[in-house]
Design an enzyme around this catalytic site. Structure first.
Site, PDB file in Angstrom:
ATOM      1  N   ARG A 216       0.839  -1.198   0.000  1.00 26.75           N
ATOM      2  CA  ARG A 216       0.000   0.000   0.000  1.00 26.75           C
ATOM      3  C   ARG A 216       0.874   1.248   0.000  1.00 26.75           C
ATOM      4  O   ARG A 216       1.655   1.465   0.925  1.00 26.75           O
ATOM      5  CB  ARG A 216      -0.894   0.015   1.238  1.00 26.75           C
ATOM      6  CG  ARG A 216      -1.708   1.283   1.356  1.00 26.75           C
ATOM      7  CD  ARG A 216      -2.510   1.299   2.663  1.00 26.75           C
ATOM      8  NE  ARG A 216      -3.162   2.584   2.801  1.00 26.75           N
ATOM      9  CZ  ARG A 216      -3.085   3.341   3.881  1.00 26.75           C
ATOM     10  NH1 ARG A 216      -2.416   2.938   4.937  1.00 26.75           N
ATOM     11  NH2 ARG A 216      -3.693   4.496   3.919  1.00 26.75           N
TER      12      ARG A 216
ATOM     13  N   TYR B 101       4.758   4.641   2.698  1.00 28.66           N
ATOM     14  CA  TYR B 101       4.923   3.735   3.833  1.00 28.66           C
ATOM     15  C   TYR B 101       6.089   2.760   3.692  1.00 28.66           C
ATOM     16  O   TYR B 101       6.373   2.018   4.634  1.00 28.66           O
ATOM     17  CB  TYR B 101       3.629   2.958   4.066  1.00 28.66           C
ATOM     18  CG  TYR B 101       2.451   3.866   4.341  1.00 28.66           C
ATOM     19  CD1 TYR B 101       2.368   4.585   5.519  1.00 28.66           C
ATOM     20  CD2 TYR B 101       1.433   4.027   3.399  1.00 28.66           C
ATOM     21  CE1 TYR B 101       1.303   5.438   5.781  1.00 28.66           C
ATOM     22  CE2 TYR B 101       0.359   4.873   3.646  1.00 28.66           C
ATOM     23  CZ  TYR B 101       0.303   5.564   4.839  1.00 28.66           C
ATOM     24  OH  TYR B 101      -0.744   6.412   5.077  1.00 28.66           O
TER      25      TYR B 101
ATOM     26  N   HIS C  30       3.469   6.492  14.006  1.00 29.64           N
ATOM     27  CA  HIS C  30       3.120   6.590  12.592  1.00 29.64           C
ATOM     28  C   HIS C  30       4.368   6.343  11.762  1.00 29.64           C
ATOM     29  O   HIS C  30       5.449   6.842  12.100  1.00 29.64           O
ATOM     30  CB  HIS C  30       2.574   7.983  12.245  1.00 29.64           C
ATOM     31  CG  HIS C  30       1.347   8.325  13.022  1.00 29.64           C
ATOM     32  ND1 HIS C  30       0.117   7.826  12.700  1.00 29.64           N
ATOM     33  CD2 HIS C  30       1.187   9.087  14.126  1.00 29.64           C
ATOM     34  CE1 HIS C  30      -0.758   8.282  13.579  1.00 29.64           C
ATOM     35  NE2 HIS C  30      -0.134   9.045  14.459  1.00 29.64           N
TER      36      HIS C  30
END
Length: 147
Positions: free
Chosen positions: A18, A23, A100
């Site tokens: 993704r 990421y 995060h």
């Protein structure tokens, strides 16, 4: 033995595929294996859970009380929307760190708001998968310094 619960929220099961430009290419299985290996060298226990369902994350936070010494939570998009997760963290009296992979403050404006930030001991963001090790170290430091 110190025990840390690492919770991952929605879409984190898709890590590695993704939006790798945001990421990275590391999968959630890679993150978990790295954390488990790192935890072993530190002599601590790390337990992992990923869910795309807010209620399952709330249940895991509730179950952490009396079981885990700390929580590391990458709540994904729930960070910006979930009063339920904020209330769950505040209710269990288990220290938590918000995590995060990306620097949420360098992204869209809506990602700058975190309900969870109000009830955690700290936030780690922007270091990719390495953030998980940083969060483990930060939690251990917090637990060592806690009264």
């Amino acid at each position: 033995m110190t025990s840390i619960l690492v919770l991952n929220g929605p879409n984190l099961n898709l890590l590695g595929t993704r939006q790798p430009e945001v990421y990275g290419h590391t999968t959630l299985a890679d993150v978990e294996a790295d954390c488990a290996s790192y935890a072993k060298t530190l002599g601590i226990k790390v337990t992992f859970l990923q869910s795309n369902h807010e209620g399952a994350l709330v249940d895991a936070i509730h179950a952490a009380k009396g079981t885990h010494d700390g929580i590391i939570l990458n709540a994904g998009a729930y960070t910006h929307t979930s009063i339920a997760l904020m209330d769950a963290i505040a209710s269990v009296e288990v220290p938590a760190i918000e995590l995060h992979l990306s620097n949420v403050h360098a992204r869209e404006e809506f990602r700058h708001q975190s309900y969870i930030a109000k009830v955690v001991v700290g936030i780690i963001c922007g270091f990719g998968a390495a953030g998980y090790r940083l969060a483990i170290d930060a939690m251990l430091g917090h637990l060592k310094d806690a009264p």
